[in-house]
Design a protein around this motif. Structure first.
Motif, PDB file in Angstrom:
ATOM      1  N   GLN A 282      35.479  13.857 -17.639  1.00 22.66           N
ATOM      2  CA  GLN A 282      34.542  14.721 -17.289  1.00 22.66           C
ATOM      3  C   GLN A 282      33.993  15.777 -18.615  1.00 22.66           C
ATOM      4  O   GLN A 282      35.078  16.532 -18.733  1.00 22.66           O
ATOM      5  N   LEU A 283      32.821  15.720 -18.227  1.00 24.33           N
ATOM      6  CA  LEU A 283      32.312  16.957 -19.244  1.00 24.33           C
ATOM      7  C   LEU A 283      31.277  18.255 -17.865  1.00 24.33           C
ATOM      8  O   LEU A 283      31.085  17.599 -16.726  1.00 24.33           O
ATOM      9  N   ASP A 284      31.569  19.023 -17.922  1.00 22.10           N
ATOM     10  CA  ASP A 284      30.965  20.483 -16.878  1.00 22.10           C
ATOM     11  C   ASP A 284      30.222  21.216 -17.908  1.00 22.10           C
ATOM     12  O   ASP A 284      31.167  21.669 -18.884  1.00 22.10           O
ATOM     13  N   PHE A 285      29.082  21.700 -17.772  1.00 20.60           N
ATOM     14  CA  PHE A 285      28.432  22.306 -18.542  1.00 20.60           C
ATOM     15  C   PHE A 285      27.837  23.651 -18.072  1.00 20.60           C
ATOM     16  O   PHE A 285      27.467  23.321 -16.685  1.00 20.60           O
ATOM     17  N   GLY A 286      28.052  24.798 -17.519  1.00 23.21           N
ATOM     18  CA  GLY A 286      27.503  25.870 -17.129  1.00 23.21           C
ATOM     19  C   GLY A 286      27.715  27.375 -16.839  1.00 23.21           C
ATOM     20  O   GLY A 286      28.595  27.617 -17.344  1.00 23.21           O
ATOM     21  N   HIS A 287      27.426  28.632 -16.359  1.00 15.14           N
ATOM     22  CA  HIS A 287      27.891  29.687 -16.207  1.00 15.14           C
ATOM     23  C   HIS A 287      28.202  30.094 -17.525  1.00 15.14           C
ATOM     24  O   HIS A 287      30.123  30.621 -17.375  1.00 15.14           O
TER      25      HIS A 287
ATOM     26  N   ILE B 240      31.765  25.830 -22.034  1.00 21.42           N
ATOM     27  CA  ILE B 240      31.357  24.027 -21.378  1.00 21.42           C
ATOM     28  C   ILE B 240      32.377  24.056 -21.115  1.00 21.42           C
ATOM     29  O   ILE B 240      34.418  24.333 -21.971  1.00 21.42           O
ATOM     30  N   GLU B 241      33.016  22.905 -20.111  1.00 25.58           N
ATOM     31  CA  GLU B 241      34.572  22.092 -19.812  1.00 25.58           C
ATOM     32  C   GLU B 241      34.754  20.970 -20.223  1.00 25.58           C
ATOM     33  O   GLU B 241      33.823  19.974 -19.854  1.00 25.58           O
ATOM     34  N   THR B 242      35.548  20.228 -20.693  1.00 23.34           N
ATOM     35  CA  THR B 242      36.207  18.895 -20.396  1.00 23.34           C
ATOM     36  C   THR B 242      36.985  18.891 -19.754  1.00 23.34           C
ATOM     37  O   THR B 242      38.710  19.465 -20.231  1.00 23.34           O
ATOM     38  N   ARG B 243      37.126  17.727 -18.867  1.00 19.40           N
ATOM     39  CA  ARG B 243      38.918  17.696 -17.992  1.00 19.40           C
ATOM     40  C   ARG B 243      39.221  15.792 -18.384  1.00 19.40           C
ATOM     41  O   ARG B 243      38.295  15.084 -18.518  1.00 19.40           O
TER      42      ARG B 243
ATOM     43  N   SER C 266      42.355  20.328 -19.065  1.00 16.57           N
ATOM     44  CA  SER C 266      41.399  20.792 -19.668  1.00 16.57           C
ATOM     45  C   SER C 266      41.262  21.475 -20.897  1.00 16.57           C
ATOM     46  O   SER C 266      41.892  22.131 -21.345  1.00 16.57           O
TER      47      SER C 266
ATOM     48  N   ARG D 198      38.284  24.504 -21.893  1.00 15.73           N
ATOM     49  CA  ARG D 198      36.930  25.042 -21.777  1.00 15.73           C
ATOM     50  C   ARG D 198      36.664  26.333 -22.586  1.00 15.73           C
ATOM     51  O   ARG D 198      37.707  26.584 -23.593  1.00 15.73           O
TER      52      ARG D 198
END
Length: 168
Positions: free
Chosen positions: A104-109, A112-115, A143, A145
């Motif tokens: 899962q890739l998440d970004f914001g704030h 960039i975080e990969t889990r 994870s 970050r």
């Protein structure tokens, strides 16, 4: 003049994610810890058919048995407080190929975080799998970050184990 000290009350709570509220609490007795309060809290709750997640403070064979005796499922975090088990799980992820890896890739704030979630159901490298009631799966969460403003990269790995989840 004598100073007054406030003693904090240590409480274990049960959170219902679907209801977004605390559904039960038990006070941890003085000179005790969560491991003794969690079974009391579990006894008070109607958890049949639920999935119970507990951090490493609640990691014990007795708690796993209590959850299964109430016909619920569990996911328990494993850390250094279970040295033999954590070594076996680490060995499993070194030596065996995961059946499934989900990323899962998440970004914001500003980050960039990969889990990555890796799953193994081969328990052949565990020394004592029967200690954990109905254990069937090992899970590794990794994870990474990246903080954009500093260029810093943070890495974290969590090891979990669970018994079969029954999906309706």
């Amino acid at each position: 003049m004598e100073k007054a000290f406030i003693v904090a009350t240590h409480i274990v709570s049960a959170w219902s994610n679907s209801n977004q509220m605390i559904i039960g609490q038990v006070k941890v007795e003085e000179k005790s810890n969560e491991i003794t309060a969690i079974p009391e809290l579990l006894e008070a709750l109607l958890i049949e058919g639920s999935i119970i997640t507990i951090d490493c403070n609640g990691m014990s064979e007795e708690i796993a048995k209590k959850i299964r005796s109430k016909k619920a499922e569990y996911i328990l975090a494993v850390k250094e407080n279970q040295p033999e088990l954590i070594d076996d799980i680490r060995d499993s992820f070194k030596m065996l190929k995961p059946e499934q890896v989900i990323q899962q890739l998440d970004f914001g704030h500003g980050r960039i975080e990969t889990r990555n979630c890796s799953i193994i159901s081969d328990l052949s490298l565990l020394e004592k799998p029967t200690l954990w009631k109905s254990l069937s799966t090992l899970i590794k969460m990794e994870s990474e970050r990246y903080i954009k403003s500093t260029g810093e990269t943070q890495k974290e790995t969590s090891l979990l184990h669970q018994q079969p989840l029954l999906w309706g």
